[in-house]
Design an enzyme around this catalytic site. Structure first.
Site, PDB file in Angstrom:
ATOM      1  N   ASP A 168      -9.504  -5.694  -4.591  1.00  0.00           N
ATOM      2  CA  ASP A 168      -9.054  -4.634  -3.682  1.00  0.00           C
ATOM      3  C   ASP A 168      -9.995  -3.436  -3.784  1.00  0.00           C
ATOM      4  OD1 ASP A 168      -7.707  -2.554  -2.354  1.00  0.00           O
ATOM      5  OD2 ASP A 168      -5.746  -3.367  -2.890  1.00  0.00           O
TER       6      ASP A 168
ATOM      7  N   SER B  58       0.840  -1.191   0.000  1.00  0.00           N
ATOM      8  CA  SER B  58       0.000   0.000   0.000  1.00  0.00           C
ATOM      9  C   SER B  58       0.880   1.247   0.000  1.00  0.00           C
ATOM     10  CB  SER B  58      -0.968  -0.064   1.177  1.00  0.00           C
ATOM     11  OG  SER B  58      -2.009   0.867   1.024  1.00  0.00           O
TER      12      SER B  58
ATOM     13  N   HIS C 204      -7.665  -5.594   0.163  1.00  0.00           N
ATOM     14  CA  HIS C 204      -6.544  -4.736   0.567  1.00  0.00           C
ATOM     15  C   HIS C 204      -5.975  -5.242   1.888  1.00  0.00           C
ATOM     16  CE1 HIS C 204      -4.256  -1.114  -0.248  1.00  0.00           C
ATOM     17  NE2 HIS C 204      -4.240  -0.895   1.062  1.00  0.00           N
TER      18      HIS C 204
END
Length: 289
Positions: A240, A114, A268
């Site tokens: 995601d 991320s 995610h």
């Protein structure tokens, strides 16, 4: 756990595996502490023959908080005024190289998830000679046309911080459900354990805001990623909701020679069911590099 003095800060970190093995440095995402790299996952990488290092980014977890810096002006940021930005992705990337120096490693395989993927990408742009390989997980290039969140995920990301421990834990569980993996669901007990652990270890929402400002201020990396020659693996979940899979695809398209691994049903997060798959991909990539 040990602490490294880096760029005038103290970074909390810990390690897995023999320090005689090649280092893999794990860089976590926005507002996420190093324990989000679960010990079981780190153990898989260490068992693959690597010295695994996870750490708290500045302004989060048990690393140095920068509360003396200005609070970012989100309205000004949206209008393109970056004067309230306390630091950038390059500063966060410099923390990684400083940690590698403190460990006496010189160069390292760097794996970012991320925001951590964005930091790792910036490191490949700023200091490619410090990387043995790059793995970018569930991340994006900064191009505003890709990787955009679903409305519910964006709303969850921008909700006001909780004012009590109980509410913070409930919010954490709700967030994990929201961005979780529909094809690889986690049980309620595991989600609650993570939310409770995160709050009790450290709770610092102001740091998350400053990290978010660094992302906004750093803009689109696509043009510079085209010049990266570091061996690169991009991993992204096809489900995601926070950083759409288009962000991962764009990252792989931008970096010459990058490999792309898309995982059906992954959101995610790094779901436990996919730890062996993800770890094996990172290990194979690092060994080839």
């Amino acid at each position: 756990m040990p602490r490294a003095r880096v760029n005038g800060l103290e970074l909390e970190y810990d390690t897995f595996g023999s320090p005689e093995n090649p280092p893999i440095v794990l860089v976590m995402g926005l507002g996420a502490q190093m324990v989000t790299w679960e010990t079981g996952f780190c153990g898989l990488l260490a068992d693959g023959g690597f010295h695994v290092v996870r750490f708290d980014n500045r302004d989060i977890g048990l690393s140095t908080y920068l509360d003396d810096l200005p609070v970012p002006d989100l309205a000004a940021l949206a209008a393109g005024d970056l004067t309230s930005v306390p630091y950038t992705l390059s500063d966060l990337a410099s923390d990684v190289t400083g940690l590698v120096d403190a460990l006496g490693a010189g160069r390292a395989h760097v794996v970012g998830a991320s925001l951590g993927g964005m930091i790792a990408q910036q490191l490949a742009i700023d200091s490619p000679d410090r990387l043995l390989s790059l793995t970018s997980i569930m991340s994006t290039t900064g191009d505003p046309s890709v990787g955009n969140p679903e409305p519910a995920a964006l709303a969850g990301l921008t909700r006001p911080p909780a004012t009590t421990r109980e509410q913070a834990i409930e919010d954490g569980v709700a967030w994990f459900r929201l961005v979780g993996s529909p094809g690889h669901p986690s049980d309620e007990e595991f989600l609650r354990m993570k939310a409770t652990r995160n709050y009790d270890r450290a709770n610092h929402p102001a740091g998350t805001l400053r990290q978010a400002a660094a992302v906004v201020a750093s803009g689109d990396r696509t043009a510079k990623l085209l010049e990266v020659r570091v061996p690169t693996l991009v991993i992204h979940g096809e489900s995601d909701p926070l950083i759409n899979v288009s962000g991962g695809k764009a990252t792989a398209e931008a970096i010459p020679g990058a490999e792309l691994l898309l995982l059906p049903g992954m959101g995610h997060e790094l779901p436990r069911q996919l730890w062996p798959t993800i770890a094996a991909a990172i290990i194979e990539h690092a060994r080839k590099a």
